[in-house]
Design a protein around this motif. Sequence first.
Motif, PDB file in Angstrom:
ATOM      1  N   ASP A  25       0.842  -1.187   0.000  1.00 58.14           N
ATOM      2  CA  ASP A  25       0.000   0.000   0.000  1.00 58.14           C
ATOM      3  C   ASP A  25       0.882   1.244   0.000  1.00 58.14           C
ATOM      4  O   ASP A  25       1.789   1.375   0.804  1.00 58.14           O
ATOM      5  CB  ASP A  25      -0.936   0.025   1.216  1.00 58.14           C
ATOM      6  CG  ASP A  25      -1.982  -1.067   1.149  1.00 58.14           C
ATOM      7  OD1 ASP A  25      -2.428  -1.378   0.033  1.00 58.14           O
ATOM      8  OD2 ASP A  25      -2.340  -1.609   2.193  1.00 58.14           O
ATOM      9  N   LYS A  37     -18.700   4.012   3.904  1.00 53.08           N
ATOM     10  CA  LYS A  37     -18.101   3.448   2.700  1.00 53.08           C
ATOM     11  C   LYS A  37     -17.069   2.385   3.077  1.00 53.08           C
ATOM     12  O   LYS A  37     -16.381   2.503   4.080  1.00 53.08           O
ATOM     13  CB  LYS A  37     -17.405   4.526   1.874  1.00 53.08           C
ATOM     14  CG  LYS A  37     -18.349   5.468   1.179  1.00 53.08           C
ATOM     15  CD  LYS A  37     -17.593   6.359   0.218  1.00 53.08           C
ATOM     16  CE  LYS A  37     -18.578   7.233  -0.523  1.00 53.08           C
ATOM     17  NZ  LYS A  37     -17.951   7.908  -1.665  1.00 53.08           N
ATOM     18  N   THR A  38     -16.976   1.367   2.241  1.00 49.95           N
ATOM     19  CA  THR A  38     -15.948   0.343   2.418  1.00 49.95           C
ATOM     20  C   THR A  38     -14.932   0.392   1.282  1.00 49.95           C
ATOM     21  O   THR A  38     -13.924  -0.294   1.331  1.00 49.95           O
ATOM     22  CB  THR A  38     -16.560  -1.064   2.493  1.00 49.95           C
ATOM     23  OG1 THR A  38     -17.299  -1.302   1.298  1.00 49.95           O
ATOM     24  CG2 THR A  38     -17.448  -1.201   3.715  1.00 49.95           C
ATOM     25  N   GLY A  39     -15.228   1.207   0.289  1.00 52.78           N
ATOM     26  CA  GLY A  39     -14.331   1.367  -0.832  1.00 52.78           C
ATOM     27  C   GLY A  39     -14.887   2.357  -1.831  1.00 52.78           C
ATOM     28  O   GLY A  39     -16.072   2.688  -1.792  1.00 52.78           O
ATOM     29  N   ALA A  46      -8.297   2.400  -7.107  1.00 52.55           N
ATOM     30  CA  ALA A  46      -9.249   1.759  -6.188  1.00 52.55           C
ATOM     31  C   ALA A  46      -8.754   1.911  -4.749  1.00 52.55           C
ATOM     32  O   ALA A  46      -7.581   1.668  -4.459  1.00 52.55           O
ATOM     33  CB  ALA A  46      -9.407   0.285  -6.539  1.00 52.55           C
ATOM     34  N   TRP A  47      -9.654   2.312  -3.877  1.00 53.94           N
ATOM     35  CA  TRP A  47      -9.370   2.468  -2.442  1.00 53.94           C
ATOM     36  C   TRP A  47     -10.218   1.462  -1.687  1.00 53.94           C
ATOM     37  O   TRP A  47     -11.378   1.245  -2.001  1.00 53.94           O
ATOM     38  CB  TRP A  47      -9.746   3.880  -1.987  1.00 53.94           C
ATOM     39  CG  TRP A  47      -8.897   4.934  -2.594  1.00 53.94           C
ATOM     40  CD1 TRP A  47      -9.043   5.488  -3.842  1.00 53.94           C
ATOM     41  CD2 TRP A  47      -7.771   5.562  -1.997  1.00 53.94           C
ATOM     42  NE1 TRP A  47      -8.070   6.421  -4.052  1.00 53.94           N
ATOM     43  CE2 TRP A  47      -7.269   6.494  -2.935  1.00 53.94           C
ATOM     44  CE3 TRP A  47      -7.130   5.442  -0.774  1.00 53.94           C
ATOM     45  CZ2 TRP A  47      -6.173   7.285  -2.683  1.00 53.94           C
ATOM     46  CZ3 TRP A  47      -6.034   6.229  -0.515  1.00 53.94           C
ATOM     47  CH2 TRP A  47      -5.560   7.140  -1.456  1.00 53.94           C
ATOM     48  N   ARG A  48      -9.621   0.864  -0.638  1.00 49.86           N
ATOM     49  CA  ARG A  48     -10.373  -0.094   0.192  1.00 49.86           C
ATOM     50  C   ARG A  48     -10.176   0.271   1.660  1.00 49.86           C
ATOM     51  O   ARG A  48      -9.107   0.739   2.063  1.00 49.86           O
ATOM     52  CB  ARG A  48      -9.931  -1.523  -0.087  1.00 49.86           C
ATOM     53  CG  ARG A  48      -8.534  -1.848   0.378  1.00 49.86           C
ATOM     54  CD  ARG A  48      -8.059  -3.216  -0.104  1.00 49.86           C
ATOM     55  NE  ARG A  48      -6.755  -3.532   0.408  1.00 49.86           N
ATOM     56  CZ  ARG A  48      -5.608  -2.987   0.049  1.00 49.86           C
ATOM     57  NH1 ARG A  48      -5.601  -2.032  -0.847  1.00 49.86           N
ATOM     58  NH2 ARG A  48      -4.470  -3.357   0.582  1.00 49.86           N
ATOM     59  N   GLN A  50      -9.422  -0.390   5.359  1.00 52.24           N
ATOM     60  CA  GLN A  50      -8.640  -1.341   6.153  1.00 52.24           C
ATOM     61  C   GLN A  50      -8.477  -0.707   7.523  1.00 52.24           C
ATOM     62  O   GLN A  50      -7.882   0.363   7.638  1.00 52.24           O
ATOM     63  CB  GLN A  50      -7.291  -1.587   5.494  1.00 52.24           C
ATOM     64  CG  GLN A  50      -6.431  -2.568   6.244  1.00 52.24           C
ATOM     65  CD  GLN A  50      -5.132  -2.806   5.514  1.00 52.24           C
ATOM     66  OE1 GLN A  50      -5.131  -3.069   4.328  1.00 52.24           O
ATOM     67  NE2 GLN A  50      -4.034  -2.702   6.221  1.00 52.24           N
ATOM     68  N   PHE A  54      -8.498   4.296   4.508  1.00 52.80           N
ATOM     69  CA  PHE A  54      -8.593   3.826   3.136  1.00 52.80           C
ATOM     70  C   PHE A  54      -7.182   3.720   2.586  1.00 52.80           C
ATOM     71  O   PHE A  54      -6.367   4.624   2.772  1.00 52.80           O
ATOM     72  CB  PHE A  54      -9.431   4.795   2.284  1.00 52.80           C
ATOM     73  CG  PHE A  54     -10.896   4.717   2.598  1.00 52.80           C
ATOM     74  CD1 PHE A  54     -11.691   3.747   2.017  1.00 52.80           C
ATOM     75  CD2 PHE A  54     -11.467   5.599   3.492  1.00 52.80           C
ATOM     76  CE1 PHE A  54     -13.049   3.662   2.320  1.00 52.80           C
ATOM     77  CE2 PHE A  54     -12.813   5.525   3.797  1.00 52.80           C
ATOM     78  CZ  PHE A  54     -13.608   4.552   3.209  1.00 52.80           C
TER      79      PHE A  54
END
Length: 102
Positions: A25, A37-39, A46-48, A50, A54
């Motif tokens: 990352d 939001k989760t992503g 793309a962002w996720r 964690q 993000f």
Amino acid sequence: MKLFVTLAFAAATLSGTAASAAAGDVYVAVPAAPTTKTGFITRSTAWRLQNDAFVAGQAPERPAVLCELVVRQIGSLSSFSVGGKAYDAEQLAKCNAKAKKA
């Protein structure tokens, strides 16, 4: 290698700190307020979610532009890091100024 990535992810998860992202990352954006939001995607990145941050890998945009794209998606940030180096207060304020006003 797979074991190393698994161990790195486990260590990041157990540490409980948003700045501790999994190996690979490059960008870490910590929202100033909780989000549902989760992503999401900024242009082609793309962002996720964690832990409470993000995270994203490589991106074609300059970091300052990328930060502004993130705050337009999720609102103000309490921190933004690039390659493990956190933005200073001035950089973060400039980025947060681009956040959508509620």
